[in-house]
Design an enzyme around this catalytic site. Structure first.
Site, PDB file in Angstrom:
ATOM      1  N   GLU A 103      -3.266  13.176   1.171  1.00  0.00           N
ATOM      2  CA  GLU A 103      -4.905  12.852   1.919  1.00  0.00           C
ATOM      3  C   GLU A 103      -5.433  13.746   2.719  1.00  0.00           C
ATOM      4  OE1 GLU A 103      -3.474   9.281   4.295  1.00  0.00           O
ATOM      5  OE2 GLU A 103      -4.768   8.569   2.515  1.00  0.00           O
TER       6      GLU A 103
ATOM      7  N   HIS B 226       0.464  -1.148  -0.149  1.00  0.00           N
ATOM      8  CA  HIS B 226       0.288  -0.140   0.331  1.00  0.00           C
ATOM      9  C   HIS B 226       0.548   1.277   0.109  1.00  0.00           C
ATOM     10  CE1 HIS B 226      -3.259  -2.927   1.353  1.00  0.00           C
ATOM     11  NE2 HIS B 226      -2.772  -3.191   2.253  1.00  0.00           N
TER      12      HIS B 226
ATOM     13  N   HIS C  28       2.133   8.884   0.767  1.00  0.00           N
ATOM     14  CA  HIS C  28       1.131   8.684   0.038  1.00  0.00           C
ATOM     15  C   HIS C  28       1.183   9.775  -0.777  1.00  0.00           C
ATOM     16  CE1 HIS C  28      -1.394   6.206   3.463  1.00  0.00           C
ATOM     17  NE2 HIS C  28      -0.919   7.425   3.828  1.00  0.00           N
TER      18      HIS C  28
ATOM     19  N   THR D 260      -6.245   5.909   7.904  1.00  0.00           N
ATOM     20  CA  THR D 260      -6.592   6.867   6.425  1.00  0.00           C
ATOM     21  C   THR D 260      -6.390   5.612   5.722  1.00  0.00           C
ATOM     22  OG1 THR D 260      -4.840   7.153   5.486  1.00  0.00           O
ATOM     23  CG2 THR D 260      -6.170   8.940   6.436  1.00  0.00           C
TER      24      THR D 260
ATOM     25  N   HIS E 238       3.376  10.323   6.998  1.00  0.00           N
ATOM     26  CA  HIS E 238       2.973  10.387   8.630  1.00  0.00           C
ATOM     27  C   HIS E 238       3.644   9.485   9.154  1.00  0.00           C
ATOM     28  CE1 HIS E 238      -1.447  10.172   5.781  1.00  0.00           C
ATOM     29  NE2 HIS E 238      -1.206  11.614   6.491  1.00  0.00           N
TER      30      HIS E 238
ATOM     31  N   HIS F  85       5.719   6.502   6.723  1.00  0.00           N
ATOM     32  CA  HIS F  85       5.616   6.532   4.938  1.00  0.00           C
ATOM     33  C   HIS F  85       4.223   7.233   4.346  1.00  0.00           C
ATOM     34  CE1 HIS F  85       1.624   5.758   7.356  1.00  0.00           C
ATOM     35  NE2 HIS F  85       0.633   6.679   6.287  1.00  0.00           N
TER      36      HIS F  85
HETATM   37  C1  LIG Z   1      -0.159   2.567  10.373  1.00  0.00           C
HETATM   38  C2  LIG Z   1      -1.213   2.474  10.064  1.00  0.00           C
HETATM   39  C3  LIG Z   1      -2.053   1.884   9.097  1.00  0.00           C
HETATM   40  C4  LIG Z   1      -3.122   2.567   8.639  1.00  0.00           C
HETATM   41  N1  LIG Z   1      -3.389   3.496   8.397  1.00  0.00           N
HETATM   42  C5  LIG Z   1      -2.317   4.236   8.710  1.00  0.00           C
HETATM   43  S1  LIG Z   1      -2.359   6.134   8.499  1.00  0.00           S
HETATM   44  N2  LIG Z   1      -2.039   6.125   7.006  1.00  0.00           N
HETATM   45  O1  LIG Z   1      -3.470   6.467   8.941  1.00  0.00           O
HETATM   46  O2  LIG Z   1      -1.129   6.679   8.913  1.00  0.00           O
HETATM   47  N3  LIG Z   1      -1.479   4.158   9.229  1.00  0.00           N
HETATM   48 ZN   LIG Z   2      -0.830   6.959   6.032  1.00  0.00          ZN
END
Ligand SMILES: Cc1ccnc(S(N)(=O)=O)n1
Ligand SMILES: [Zn+2]
Length: 260
Positions: free
Chosen positions: A105, A63, A95, A198, A118, A93
């Site tokens: 996002e 992802h 997006h 998210t 994030h 990570h």
């Molecule tokens: C660790 C994790 C899982 C799912 N989503 C997120 S996020 N995109 O909200 O940061 N982080």
């Molecule tokens: Zn994220």
């Protein structure tokens, strides 16, 4: 078998509610940040204590591309701002969009950025593991940083250079000694609100802290993100990893506060 959620037409954000009904919950993320946000003078500065922080590995989870940290002690934490406890850094990570397209996002007054970073932290004071914290209302704190296209980012190349090692879903490689302090913008002014993960499982466990100032990265550096693949090396389909963002969700009466 578990739902193979993703960002395509057949498994994208509009369909996630079929396996994850909380997708239609009352505190989902991301959201649009309106032009006028109430300023809360009682909100102190956010403190990122990353001095002894070092990364362990970089991976492709199908992802996004994820840099993982050792969260077995209080080595790298954030505290202050809206937070009652210190939260430990677990991973960060990104997006992003397609070539020449935006992929953040959260949006600001309806405007998207090229990408969004994030930094995911969990409350190790109240919970015994990340997974427990991730499912609890005050469990996580995610710092969001917007990326806009401009000059090369001086330190991002260490991450983009490692991406060729994790091109395929399920790949992981050593990535030691990276300190994310070098990815922060000059100002730590922020917006904060209560929201969710998210991506599935979309748990409503996140205190969001969005930094107002973006950092600049070059189109060339962003292009290296798009060499990653959603699919594994053994799969016939080769799907370029891009547009891995969820669009803004209904605010449903939530209050967004602004630091000074
Ligand atoms: C660790 C994790 C899982 C799912 N989503 C997120 S996020 N995109 O909200 O940061 N982080
Ligand atoms: Zn994220």
């Amino acid at each position: 078998k578990g739902n193979h959620w993703g960002y395509g037409k057949e498994n994208g954000p509009d369909l996630w509610h079929t396996h994850y009904p909380v997708a239609q919950g009352s505190r989902q993320s991301p959201i649009d940040i309106p032009r006028q946000v109430s300023h809360d003078p009682s909100l102190g500065p956010i403190v990122l204590d990353y001095d002894h922080c070092t990364s362990i590995s970089i991976s492709n989870n199908g992802h996004s591309v994820v840099v993982n940290f050792d969260d077995t002690d209080e080595r790298s934490v954030i505290h202050g701002g809206p937070l009652e406890n210190p939260y430990r850094l677990k991973q960060f990570h990104f997006h992003w969009g397609g070539k020449g397209c935006d992929g953040s996002e959260h949006t600001v007054a309806g405007n998207s950025y090229a990408s969004e970073l994030h930094l995911v932290h969990w409350n190790a004071v109240k919970y015994t593991s990340f997974d427990h914290a991730a499912a609890a209302p005050e469990g996580l704190a995610v710092v969001g940083i917007f990326l806009e296209t401009g000059d090369d980012h001086r330190w991002l190349h260490t991450i983009t250079d490692a991406m060729y090692m994790v091109k395929y879903k399920g790949s992981i490689t050593d990535f030691k000694g990276f300190n994310p302090k070098c990815l922060l913008p000059s100002s730590l002014h922020y917006w904060t609100y209560l929201g969710s993960l998210t991506t599935p499982p979309l748990h409503e466990s996140v205190t969001w802290i969005l930094l107002k100032d973006p950092i600049a990265v070059s189109e060339k550096q962003l292009g290296k993100f798009r060499l990653l693949q959603f699919t594994g090396e053994e799969e016939d389909q080769r799907l370029r990893m891009e547009n891995n963002f969820r669009p803004p969700q209904p605010l449903k009466g939530r209050r967004i506060r602004s630091s000074n």
